[in-house]
Design a protein around this motif. Structure first.
Motif, PDB file in Angstrom:
ATOM      1  N   VAL A  77       0.840  -1.202   0.000  1.00 13.67           N
ATOM      2  CA  VAL A  77       0.000   0.000   0.000  1.00 13.67           C
ATOM      3  C   VAL A  77       0.873   1.250   0.000  1.00 13.67           C
ATOM      4  CG1 VAL A  77      -1.710   1.328   1.299  1.00 13.67           C
ATOM      5  CG2 VAL A  77      -1.957  -1.164   1.092  1.00 13.67           C
ATOM      6  N   ARG A  78       1.917   1.234   0.783  1.00 16.50           N
ATOM      7  CA  ARG A  78       2.811   2.399   0.839  1.00 16.50           C
ATOM      8  C   ARG A  78       3.476   2.661  -0.507  1.00 16.50           C
ATOM      9  NH1 ARG A  78       5.483   0.991   4.901  1.00 16.50           N
ATOM     10  NH2 ARG A  78       7.314   0.097   3.854  1.00 16.50           N
ATOM     11  N   ARG A  79       3.871   1.591  -1.196  1.00 15.00           N
ATOM     12  CA  ARG A  79       4.482   1.786  -2.513  1.00 15.00           C
ATOM     13  C   ARG A  79       3.500   2.438  -3.480  1.00 15.00           C
ATOM     14  NH1 ARG A  79       6.765  -3.328  -1.394  1.00 15.00           N
ATOM     15  NH2 ARG A  79       5.155  -4.398  -2.623  1.00 15.00           N
ATOM     16  N   PHE A  80       2.254   1.978  -3.463  1.00 11.67           N
ATOM     17  CA  PHE A  80       1.240   2.603  -4.315  1.00 11.67           C
ATOM     18  C   PHE A  80       1.073   4.074  -3.945  1.00 11.67           C
ATOM     19  CE2 PHE A  80      -0.808  -1.782  -4.803  1.00 11.67           C
ATOM     20  CZ  PHE A  80      -0.347  -1.949  -6.095  1.00 11.67           C
ATOM     21  N   GLY A  81       0.942   4.342  -2.655  1.00 10.72           N
ATOM     22  CA  GLY A  81       0.721   5.714  -2.212  1.00 10.72           C
ATOM     23  C   GLY A  81       1.869   6.640  -2.556  1.00 10.72           C
ATOM     24  N   GLU A  82       3.093   6.153  -2.383  1.00 10.64           N
ATOM     25  CA  GLU A  82       4.257   6.983  -2.697  1.00 10.64           C
ATOM     26  C   GLU A  82       4.372   7.227  -4.198  1.00 10.64           C
ATOM     27  OE1 GLU A  82       7.486   4.877  -0.950  1.00 10.64           O
ATOM     28  OE2 GLU A  82       7.110   5.681   1.076  1.00 10.64           O
ATOM     29  N   HIS A  83       3.979   6.255  -4.984  1.00  7.67           N
ATOM     30  CA  HIS A  83       4.092   6.393  -6.437  1.00  7.67           C
ATOM     31  C   HIS A  83       3.055   7.356  -6.995  1.00  7.67           C
ATOM     32  CE1 HIS A  83       5.302   5.290 -10.465  1.00  7.67           C
ATOM     33  NE2 HIS A  83       4.047   5.033 -10.788  1.00  7.67           N
ATOM     34  N   THR A  84       1.825   7.248  -6.528  1.00 10.84           N
ATOM     35  CA  THR A  84       0.757   8.090  -7.072  1.00 10.84           C
ATOM     36  C   THR A  84       0.600   9.400  -6.317  1.00 10.84           C
ATOM     37  OG1 THR A  84      -0.940   7.089  -5.669  1.00 10.84           O
ATOM     38  CG2 THR A  84      -0.528   6.045  -7.800  1.00 10.84           C
ATOM     39  N   GLY A  85       1.046   9.413  -5.057  1.00 10.47           N
ATOM     40  CA  GLY A  85       0.878  10.602  -4.236  1.00 10.47           C
ATOM     41  C   GLY A  85      -0.500  10.735  -3.622  1.00 10.47           C
ATOM     42  N   ARG A  86      -1.381   9.775  -3.894  1.00 11.04           N
ATOM     43  CA  ARG A  86      -2.754   9.901  -3.394  1.00 11.04           C
ATOM     44  C   ARG A  86      -3.462   8.550  -3.463  1.00 11.04           C
ATOM     45  NH1 ARG A  86      -5.540  13.751  -7.719  1.00 11.04           N
ATOM     46  NH2 ARG A  86      -7.453  13.204  -6.581  1.00 11.04           N
ATOM     47  N   ILE A  87      -4.384   8.346  -2.541  1.00 15.71           N
ATOM     48  CA  ILE A  87      -5.352   7.255  -2.621  1.00 15.71           C
ATOM     49  C   ILE A  87      -6.703   7.889  -2.321  1.00 15.71           C
ATOM     50  CG2 ILE A  87      -6.178   5.081  -1.628  1.00 15.71           C
ATOM     51  CD1 ILE A  87      -3.239   4.414  -0.991  1.00 15.71           C
ATOM     52  N   ASP A  88      -7.556   7.946  -3.318  1.00 13.44           N
ATOM     53  CA  ASP A  88      -8.849   8.622  -3.164  1.00 13.44           C
ATOM     54  C   ASP A  88      -9.934   7.674  -2.674  1.00 13.44           C
ATOM     55  OD1 ASP A  88      -8.353  11.429  -4.525  1.00 13.44           O
ATOM     56  OD2 ASP A  88      -7.350   9.914  -5.737  1.00 13.44           O
ATOM     57  N   VAL A  89      -9.867   6.429  -3.116  1.00 16.58           N
ATOM     58  CA  VAL A  89     -10.850   5.421  -2.711  1.00 16.58           C
ATOM     59  C   VAL A  89     -10.091   4.144  -2.377  1.00 16.58           C
ATOM     60  CG1 VAL A  89     -12.893   4.077  -3.365  1.00 16.58           C
ATOM     61  CG2 VAL A  89     -12.587   6.405  -4.267  1.00 16.58           C
ATOM     62  N   LEU A  90     -10.451   3.541  -1.265  1.00 16.58           N
ATOM     63  CA  LEU A  90      -9.934   2.226  -0.913  1.00 16.58           C
ATOM     64  C   LEU A  90     -11.130   1.281  -0.864  1.00 16.58           C
ATOM     65  CD1 LEU A  90      -7.476   1.369   1.994  1.00 16.58           C
ATOM     66  CD2 LEU A  90      -9.406  -0.084   1.422  1.00 16.58           C
ATOM     67  N   HIS A  91     -11.122   0.272  -1.716  1.00 20.87           N
ATOM     68  CA  HIS A  91     -12.200  -0.716  -1.681  1.00 20.87           C
ATOM     69  C   HIS A  91     -11.659  -2.034  -1.163  1.00 20.87           C
ATOM     70  CE1 HIS A  91     -15.910  -2.737  -2.376  1.00 20.87           C
ATOM     71  NE2 HIS A  91     -15.250  -3.716  -2.983  1.00 20.87           N
ATOM     72  N   PHE A  92     -12.333  -2.566  -0.143  1.00 20.23           N
ATOM     73  CA  PHE A  92     -11.903  -3.794   0.527  1.00 20.23           C
ATOM     74  C   PHE A  92     -12.897  -4.906   0.234  1.00 20.23           C
ATOM     75  CE2 PHE A  92     -11.732  -6.668   4.203  1.00 20.23           C
ATOM     76  CZ  PHE A  92     -10.367  -6.884   4.324  1.00 20.23           C
ATOM     77  N   ASN A  93     -12.391  -5.999  -0.338  1.00 18.11           N
ATOM     78  CA  ASN A  93     -13.272  -7.077  -0.793  1.00 18.11           C
ATOM     79  C   ASN A  93     -13.040  -8.444  -0.141  1.00 18.11           C
ATOM     80  OD1 ASN A  93     -15.348  -7.780  -2.995  1.00 18.11           O
ATOM     81  ND2 ASN A  93     -13.761  -9.313  -3.348  1.00 18.11           N
ATOM     82  N   PRO A  94     -11.899  -8.699   0.509  1.00 19.12           N
ATOM     83  CA  PRO A  94     -11.599 -10.075   0.910  1.00 19.12           C
ATOM     84  C   PRO A  94     -12.545 -10.653   1.950  1.00 19.12           C
ATOM     85  CG  PRO A  94      -9.632  -8.705   1.025  1.00 19.12           C
ATOM     86  CD  PRO A  94     -10.790  -7.788   0.851  1.00 19.12           C
ATOM     87  N   SER A  95     -12.790 -11.933   1.827  1.00 23.42           N
ATOM     88  CA  SER A  95     -13.406 -12.728   2.884  1.00 23.42           C
ATOM     89  C   SER A  95     -13.041 -14.172   2.631  1.00 23.42           C
ATOM     90  CB  SER A  95     -14.929 -12.548   2.933  1.00 23.42           C
ATOM     91  OG  SER A  95     -15.517 -12.970   1.715  1.00 23.42           O
ATOM     92  N   ALA A  96     -13.143 -14.989   3.665  1.00 20.88           N
ATOM     93  CA  ALA A  96     -12.821 -16.411   3.555  1.00 20.88           C
ATOM     94  C   ALA A  96     -14.121 -17.213   3.605  1.00 20.88           C
ATOM     95  CB  ALA A  96     -11.905 -16.831   4.696  1.00 20.88           C
ATOM     96  N   PHE A  97     -14.274 -18.124   2.666  1.00 17.26           N
ATOM     97  CA  PHE A  97     -15.421 -19.039   2.691  1.00 17.26           C
ATOM     98  C   PHE A  97     -14.918 -20.410   3.105  1.00 17.26           C
ATOM     99  CE2 PHE A  97     -18.270 -22.208   0.981  1.00 17.26           C
ATOM    100  CZ  PHE A  97     -19.510 -21.734   1.404  1.00 17.26           C
ATOM    101  N   ARG A  98     -15.364 -20.849   4.264  1.00 18.52           N
ATOM    102  CA  ARG A  98     -14.960 -22.144   4.803  1.00 18.52           C
ATOM    103  C   ARG A  98     -16.239 -22.888   5.187  1.00 18.52           C
ATOM    104  NH1 ARG A  98     -10.052 -23.562   7.468  1.00 18.52           N
ATOM    105  NH2 ARG A  98      -9.500 -21.343   7.651  1.00 18.52           N
ATOM    106  N   GLU A  99     -16.509 -23.984   4.522  1.00 19.44           N
ATOM    107  CA  GLU A  99     -17.766 -24.682   4.772  1.00 19.44           C
ATOM    108  C   GLU A  99     -17.634 -25.586   5.999  1.00 19.44           C
ATOM    109  OE1 GLU A  99     -21.264 -27.166   2.427  1.00 19.44           O
ATOM    110  OE2 GLU A  99     -19.666 -26.208   1.295  1.00 19.44           O
ATOM    111  N   LYS A 100     -17.781 -24.940   7.151  1.00 22.19           N
ATOM    112  CA  LYS A 100     -17.794 -25.645   8.427  1.00 22.19           C
ATOM    113  C   LYS A 100     -18.826 -25.005   9.339  1.00 22.19           C
ATOM    114  CE  LYS A 100     -13.250 -27.766   8.822  1.00 22.19           C
ATOM    115  NZ  LYS A 100     -12.151 -28.048   9.782  1.00 22.19           N
ATOM    116  N   ASP A 101     -19.612 -25.846  10.011  1.00 16.36           N
ATOM    117  CA  ASP A 101     -20.613 -25.327  10.936  1.00 16.36           C
ATOM    118  C   ASP A 101     -19.976 -25.095  12.306  1.00 16.36           C
ATOM    119  OD1 ASP A 101     -20.561 -27.721  12.411  1.00 16.36           O
ATOM    120  OD2 ASP A 101     -22.265 -28.564  11.334  1.00 16.36           O
TER     121      ASP A 101
END
Length: 224
Positions: A77-101
């Motif tokens: 993330v820091r490399r992206f930020g330093e390269h572009t100088g800005r992060i206007d939107v951060l979208h977070f998508n991860p989740s884990a699907f584990r089929e256990k009750d």
């Protein structure tokens, strides 16, 4: 991602970039004039998505990173930020699907899944914050599993309830700086057709992110 054009155009960082909703979010924001930074775990998927986004006119950077590796994720993330100088939107998508009750899910497995679906949001928000300014936005792909968990995948409901709660806290923490956070709760099952295609969900995320501060809500349901 060229440095000069990265600074001239808004930048979205998509965390957990894959072939589904996150790809649709990246494409939607690219079509709206954003350059795109991608964090994901599948290099082939990242390469394909980057080529698609580039063909749409976006400058694209990508890194293959396990976002549960805190140092590696922060560094990316820091490399992206330093390269572009800005992060206007951060979208977070991860989740884990584990089929256990709940009778077969171990504590270690639950915590491993929560580290991805909830904890990684802390990592990337903290790393991105120095590159965000007033008007910045943080969005999360939420799920009806937060309220109506499927018992056979018990950890998913815990992740989605936890990440939604964390979004509320992030929004309250950053609102004074003009940065807002939202969880878009998808109240349906993703499908290739109909109201719950990844593209339709991405449209809902775009609309939530584009909301003015005066009308802001830190949770927005998408029911098709």
């Amino acid at each position: 991602m060229s440095e000069s054009s990265g600074r001239a155009r808004p930048v979205i960082l998509v965390v957990g970039a894959g072939p589904g909703v996150s790809a649709s979010v990246a494409r939607r924001f690219a079509d709206e004039g954003h350059d795109v930074a991608l964090l994901g775990q599948d290099q082939q998927v990242l390469d394909q998505l980057a080529a698609d986004l580039g063909a749409r006119g976006a400058n694209v950077g990508h890194a293959c990173v396990d976002v549960t590796d805190e140092q590696a994720a922060r560094d990316a993330v820091r490399r992206f930020g330093e390269h572009t100088g800005r992060i206007d939107v951060l979208h977070f998508n991860p989740s884990a699907f584990r089929e256990k009750d709940p009778l077969t899910l171990s504590v270690a497995e639950l915590l491993e899944d929560v580290a991805l679906g909830v904890g990684a949001l802390l990592t990337v928000v903290q790393a991105a914050r120095p590159y965000m300014s007033a008007g910045g936005r943080i969005s999360v792909t939420g799920s009806m599993a937060a309220d109506q968990p499927w018992e056979r995948a018990a950890s998913l409901g815990v992740q989605k309830a936890g990440v939604r709660n964390l979004v509320h806290s992030i929004d309250k923490t950053l609102a004074g700086d003009g940065i807002r956070a939202v969880s878009v709760t998808v109240r349906g099952s993703l499908a290739r057709e109909g109201a719950f295609t990844p593209d339709r969900v991405a449209d809902a995320i775009w609309e939530a992110v584009a909301t003015d501060d005066a009308d802001w809500r830190s949770e927005v349901p998408y029911a098709g």
